[in-house]
Motif scaffolding. Structure first.
Motif, short mmCIF file in Angstrom:
data_model
loop_
_atom_site.label_atom_id
_atom_site.label_comp_id
_atom_site.label_asym_id
_atom_site.label_seq_id
_atom_site.Cartn_x
_atom_site.Cartn_y
_atom_site.Cartn_z
N GLY B 222 0.83 -1.26 -0.01
CA GLY B 222 0.20 -0.10 0.02
C GLY B 222 0.92 1.17 0.11
N TRP B 223 2.07 0.89 0.53
CA TRP B 223 3.07 2.31 0.50
C TRP B 223 3.65 2.64 -0.93
N ARG B 224 3.64 1.68 -1.76
CA ARG B 224 4.26 1.88 -2.74
C ARG B 224 3.55 2.76 -3.81
N ASP B 225 3.95 3.81 -4.11
CA ASP B 225 3.79 5.04 -4.85
C ASP B 225 3.52 4.72 -6.19
N ARG B 226 2.70 4.22 -6.60
CA ARG B 226 2.61 3.75 -7.97
C ARG B 226 2.47 5.20 -8.95
N GLU B 227 1.87 6.04 -8.57
CA GLU B 227 1.85 7.38 -9.42
C GLU B 227 3.09 7.78 -9.57
N GLU B 228 4.00 7.64 -8.82
CA GLU B 228 5.27 8.17 -8.86
C GLU B 228 6.52 7.24 -9.89
N GLY B 232 7.81 2.38 -17.21
CA GLY B 232 8.83 1.59 -17.33
C GLY B 232 9.21 1.09 -16.00
N GLU B 233 9.49 1.61 -15.25
CA GLU B 233 9.92 1.33 -13.79
C GLU B 233 8.60 0.05 -13.26
N ARG B 234 7.57 0.36 -13.61
CA ARG B 234 6.55 -0.26 -12.88
C ARG B 234 6.69 -1.81 -13.63
N LEU B 235 6.79 -1.86 -15.23
CA LEU B 235 6.81 -3.09 -15.90
C LEU B 235 8.31 -3.73 -15.51
N ALA B 236 9.36 -3.11 -15.20
CA ALA B 236 10.43 -3.73 -14.46
C ALA B 236 10.29 -4.59 -13.46
N LEU B 241 12.66 -7.47 -13.23
CA LEU B 241 13.93 -7.07 -13.90
C LEU B 241 14.33 -5.87 -13.22
N SER B 242 15.82 -5.64 -12.91
CA SER B 242 16.22 -4.58 -12.06
C SER B 242 16.73 -3.46 -13.08
N TYR B 243 16.11 -2.38 -12.78
CA TYR B 243 16.29 -1.14 -13.61
C TYR B 243 16.44 0.10 -13.08
N VAL B 244 17.40 0.84 -13.62
CA VAL B 244 17.75 2.16 -13.31
C VAL B 244 17.71 2.96 -14.28
N LYS B 245 17.22 4.21 -14.60
CA LYS B 245 17.22 4.90 -15.97
C LYS B 245 18.24 6.08 -15.65
N ILE B 295 10.60 -1.40 -22.24
CA ILE B 295 11.00 -0.28 -21.25
C ILE B 295 12.39 0.41 -21.73
N ILE B 296 13.10 -0.12 -22.43
CA ILE B 296 14.00 0.87 -22.84
C ILE B 296 13.70 1.73 -23.77
N THR B 297 12.83 1.41 -24.83
CA THR B 297 12.32 2.07 -26.03
C THR B 297 11.37 3.07 -25.60
N GLY B 298 10.54 2.58 -24.50
CA GLY B 298 9.33 3.50 -24.14
C GLY B 298 9.69 4.50 -22.91
#
Lengths: 351, 386
Positions: B222-228, B232-236, B241-245, B295-298
Motif C-alpha cells: 500500500g505504500w508503494r507510490d505507483r503514481e510516482e 518503465g519502472e512499473r513494468l520492470a 527486472l532490475s532497472y535504473v534509468k 522499457i528501454i524504447t518506451g
C-alpha cells in the motif's frame, strides 16, 4: 590445487528437488563434484540424478559423511537452511539463494561466527548468500558457475559479482591464464566470507601465484581488502571495481551495490587499491595483461633472489605500472622481454 | 523502498513514536480541511524524495486554514529537482527550542546496527560528519537488542536533564523496534525536536525498507507510490527486472548486476553514455527480454518527448541464462514491433550455438566479445545522431 573445495569435498545439496537445485546438481556431478546427498524436508527416500534425498541435513550427514553443503532453497527458508547445516556440523556452507532479508543474514552471520569461535578450527565457513559459489577448475565446482570457461592454473579469483566473474574468468582463460579457484562471495551487504578472508586463503594456497579481486560499488570491503593486501599479502593482486558510472542513491541490482551518503563509490575504492600498490584495471579486458605483468614481475624478482629493489623504483606510480602492463611505454616492453625494469618490491614498499 | 515522510510518520505512529497530528493532502481543499481539524498553525511540506525541500520553497507555515489552502496550492504547483509535487503533508506546527538528530542504520563493516545521535539536528548530517564529526555519538546495537540503560547512557552527556533523557531514550527504544521488527535499512529522525515546554517529538521521518523482506510485510504494498513510478519502472518491477534509468543514449540489456555495471562503465570508457542499468537476471525467459526492450524504447517517452535512445546493446554471458532464450526474446520483440534504432548483440555461454542460429534465421548476427559489442553500439549510435 584450490581453496575451500577439493577432491575430498563431499557435497550435500539443500533444496535438491527444486528446479534450480536439480539442474545444478546435474551440472556439478558432470563436472566431477562428489554430490553425496540431497535434502528436502518431506521428500526423504526419493532420488535426484541418482543422489539420495534425506529429510534433514543431520540425517544426510550421518548417512554420507558429507562435509560441505550448497543451498538453493527459496529466500524465506534460506537462513534456516544455513543454521541447519551448521547444526549438523557441515564445515563449508555455500548459500546461492538471493533475496534474503538483511535482518536474517545478520543473525545467521553472527551465529556462524559464534560457532567458529567455539570450534577454533575456522569451521563452519559460510560463503554467500546471493553468490555463484566456487569453481576449482578440473577438480570440483559448488554452485552455479559454468565450468567450461575455466581451466586449471595459477590465478585465484574472488568477486562480489556473478556473470561479471564469468566474464573475467573467460578472458583470463582466453589469455592463457588458468585459475586455481574462482570464488564468488556474493552481492549482499552482509556476507559470510569477504575479500579479506579470501585473500588469506589464496595467500596460503601454494598453487595460487596471483590474485584477481573483482569489487563493486557499496560498502567498504574493497578498502579493507586494500589495507589487508598492503600488510599481509605477498602475492601480486590485481583489482577491478564495477560501477564507475553508477549514480548515487540507486541500488544497482545487488542489495549491496548502492552508493549511500557519498561513500562506497568506485573512485574511492580504486584510489584505495592504488594507494596500496595494487594495479587497478579500468575495464575488464585490461585484467589479463595486468595479471600477466604482475606474475612476470614476481618471477623476475624470484629470479633475482633476495636482491632489494631501490626505493625510487618502488615508488613507481600505479598508473605507470598500469601503462607498463598495457605495453604503453618502454617499461612495458622491457618487462615483456623478461625485463630490465625491476618489479616494484613489496618488501621495499613496506617500511 | 524509500518511504515518503507521511508514510514514515504513519509507521512511526504505529510504534508509538511522538509525532504531531497531521495528514497527507493531494489538493488545496484537502489541505484546508486538515488545517481545520488540526486547529492551529500548520506546516505544509512537499512530499518529494529529495533533499533541500525547504530551500526550494517546498516547506511553508500557515496560521489559518485559508492560508493553508494558498500555501498548499503554491507547493503543489512546484517541481523540485525534476520531481513534480503531487502530495503535501499538513501537520501541526511546533515550537522548537532545540533540534537533534537520531538514526539507526546498518554498519556493514562491523555487521551490527548502528545508532547515530547528534546534538546538531535539522541540518544535513553528512555536513555535520564532515565539519564537526565529534558532535556525532555512535552506539552499536548488540545482537540481543537495545536496552533502556544503553539508550539513557547515550543521551545523558548531551541532554543532561532527567526528563529529556528518559523521553529521548523512549524514542530510541521505539525507533529500534521500527528498525528491527520493520526490516528497515534506515530509520532516521531529523530533526528530533525539543519544544520550549520540554517535549521530545519527531518532526521528520526518513525510512528505507529492505525490499527483500517485503514477503513478510503485507502492509508495504500500500505504500508503494505507483503514481510516482514511470511505466518503465512499473513494468520492470512486475517482470522482476532490475532497472535504473540514466541520462545517456545507449540502451543496455545485460544479465547480472555486476556485468550490467561493468557494461555501463565500458560504454562510458569508449566514449558513449549509457541510457540505463538493466539486469534481466538469472533464468531469463523470452518474455523478460521483450519487456526489457519495451522499457528501454518506451521509458524516455514517459516523461514527454521522443526516446533519447539511439542504439541498444545486448550483453549476455550465459550461465543460468540461456542464450537461446534471449535470442528468442529478441526475435519475438522485433516481430511485434520494430525497434527503430540499431541493435547490437553480444552473447556467449550456455546454448550460444542455438542462439546464433535463431538470430541468423532472422538476419541478425552477434559478436562474442564484450569490448567489440560496446564499440560497435557506440559507432551505430553516432551514425544515428549524424
Amino acid at each position: 590445487m584450490s581453496i575451500l573445495i577439493d577432491k575430498s569435498t563431499r557435497l550435500i545439496v539443500q533444496g535438491i528437488t527444486g528446479r534450480d537445485g536439480a539442474f545444478h546438481t546435474r551440472q556439478m556431478i558432470d563436472y566431477g563434484t562428489k554430490v553425496v546427498a540431497g535434502v528436502t524436508p518431506g521428500k526423504g527416500g526419493e532420488q535426484v540424478h541418482g543422489v539420495p534425498v534425506y529429510d534433514s541435513v543431520a540425517e544426510a550427514v550421518a548417512a554420507t559423511k558429507a562435509n560441505a553443503s550448497v543451498i538453493y532453497v527459496p529466500a524465506p527458508f534460506a537462513a534456516d537452511a544455513i543454521e541447519e547445516a551448521a547444526d549438523a556440523r557441515v564445515g563449508l556452507i555455500v548459500c546461492i539463494t538471493e533475496g534474503l532479508p538483511v535482518r536474517d543474514t545478520l543473525a545467521v552471520y553472527h551465529s556462524i561466527e559464534r560457532r567458529r569461535a567455539a570450534n577454533g578450527n575456522g569451521k563452519p565457513r559460510l560463503v554467500g548468500p546471493n553468490c555463484p559459489g566456487l569453481l576449482a577448475p578440473g577438480i570440483a565446482k559448488v554452485g552455479i558457475m559454468p565450468g567450461h570457461i575455466a581451466k586449471p592454473g595459477p590465478v585465484g579469483l574472488v568477486s562480489r559479482s556473478g556473470t561479471l566473474t564469468y566474464e573475467v574468468v573467460d578472458q583470463l582463460t582466453q589469455a592463457g591464464l588458468g585459475q586455481s579457484t574462482c570464488l564468488g562471495i556474493g552481492g549482499d551487504p552482509i556476507i559470510g566470507t569477504n575479500f579479506t578472508d579470501a585473500l588469506t586463503l589464496f595467500e596460503a594456497d601454494p598453487h595460487t601465484e596471483a590474485i584477481v579481486l573483482i569489487g563493486e560499488i557499496g560498502g567498504t570491503d574493497e578498502e579493507e581488502a586494500a589495507q589487508f593486501v598492503k600488510r599481509h599479502v605477498k602475492k601480486p593482486v590485481v583489482a577491478f571495481v564495477a560501477g564507475q558510472t553508477a549514480p548515487p542513491g540507486k541500488r544497482m541490482g545487488h542489495a549491496g551495490a548502492i552508493i549511500a551518503g557519498g561513500t562506497g563509490t568506485a573512485a574511492e575504492k580504486m584510489a584505495a587499491f592504488e594507494a596500496a600498490g595494487i594495479p587497478v584495471a579500468r575495464i575488464p579486458s585490461e585484467i589479463p595483461a595486468l595479471v600477466a605483468a604482475a606474475m612476470e614481475r614476481r618471477r623476475v624478482r624470484a629470479g633475482a633472489g633476495a636482491r632489494r629493489v631501490g626505493p625510487a623504483r618502488a615508488k613507481k606510480s600505479a598508473s605507470a605500472r598500469r601503462n607498463a602492463a598495457r605495453g604503453n611505454g618502454s617499461g612495458g616492453r622491457d618487462a615483456a622481454r623478461g625485463g630490465r625494469v625491476p618489479a616494484r618490491g613489496r618488501a621495499a614498499r613496506r617500511p | 523502498m524509500n518511504l515518503r515522510e507521511y508514510q514514515g510518520r504513519e509507521l512511526f505512529a504505529r510504534y508509538g513514536l511522538p509525532v504531531l497530528p497531521g495528514q497527507v493532502a493531494s489538493t488545496p481543499e484537502e489541505a484546508r480541511d486538515i488545517a481545520v481539524q488540526v486547529a492551529g498553525p500548520v506546516v505544509i511540506k512537499a512530499q518529494v524524495m529529495v533533499g533541500g525541500r525547504g530551500k526550494a520553497g517546498g516547506v511553508k507555515l500557515a496560521s489559518t486554514p485559508e492560508e493553508a489552502f494558498d500555501r498548499a496550492r503554491d507547493i503543489l504547483a512546484l517541481t523540485i529537482k525534476g520531481l513534480p509535487v503531487r502530495k503535501v503533508l499538513v501537520a501541526q506546527a511546533a515550537e522548537i527550542a532545540r533540534e537533534l538528530y537520531l538514526a539507526i542504520v546498518l554498519d556493514r563493516s562491523k555487521k551490527l546496527p548502528l545508532v547515530m545521535f547528534s546534538s546538531e539536528g535539522g541540518v544535513d548530517i553528512e555536513e555535520v560528519a564532515r565539519s564537526t564529526p565529534e558532535k556525532i555519538v555512535r552506539l552499536h546495537v548488540p545482537l540481543d537488542g537495545l536496552r533502556a540503560y544503553q539508550a539513557r547512557a547515550l543521551f545523558q552527556p548531551v541532554l543532561r536533564e532527567g526528563a529529556l533523557v528518559s523521553q529521548a531514550a523512549d524514542v530510541l527504544l521505539k525507533l529500534w523496534r521500527v528498525y528491527s521488527d520493520g526490516d528497515c535499512q534506515l530509520a532516521e529522525i531529523n530533526p528530533l525536536a525539543i519544544t520550549p515546554a520540554g517535549k521530545v517529538i519527531a518532526l521528520d521521518a526518513k525510512v528505507i525498507l529492505d525490499d527483500n523482506a517485503e514477503y513478510r510485510h503485507r502492509e508495504w504494498e500500500g505504500w508503494r507510490d505507483r503514481e510516482e513510478e514511470t511505466a518503465g519502472e512499473r513494468l520492470a518491477r512486475d517482470k522482476g527486472l532490475s532497472y535504473v534509468k540514466l541520462e545517456g543514449d545507449i540502451g543496455c540489456v545485460v544479465n547480472g548486476a555486476g556485468l550490467a555495471m561493468a557494461t555501463m562503465d565500458l560504454v562510458k570508457h569508449y566514449g558513449g553514455e549509457p541510457a540505463n542499468f538493466l539486469d534481466i537476471g538469472g533464468s531469463s525467459s523470452p518474455e523478460k527480454v521483450t519487456a526489457a526492450l519495451k522499457i528501454i524504447t518506451g521509458d524516455a517517452r514517459d516523461r514527454g518527448g521522443a526516446s533519447k535512445v539511439r542504439a541498444i546493446l545486448f550483453n549476455i554471458f550465459g550461465g543460468i541464462t540461456r542464450c537461446d532464450d534471449v535470442a528468442n526474446g529478441i526475435v519475438q520483440s522485433l516481430a511485434q514491433s520494430p525497434l527503430g534504432v540499431p541493435l547490437v548483440i553480444r552473447l556467449t555461454g550456455t546454448n550460444e550455438e542455438a542462439a546464433r542460429k535463431i538470430l541468423a534465421d532472422h538476419g541478425l548476427t552477434a559478436t562474442t566479445k564484450m569490448d567489440e559489442g560496446v564499440r560497435e553500439v557506440i559507432a551505430k549510435a553516432q551514425e544515428v545522431t549524424v
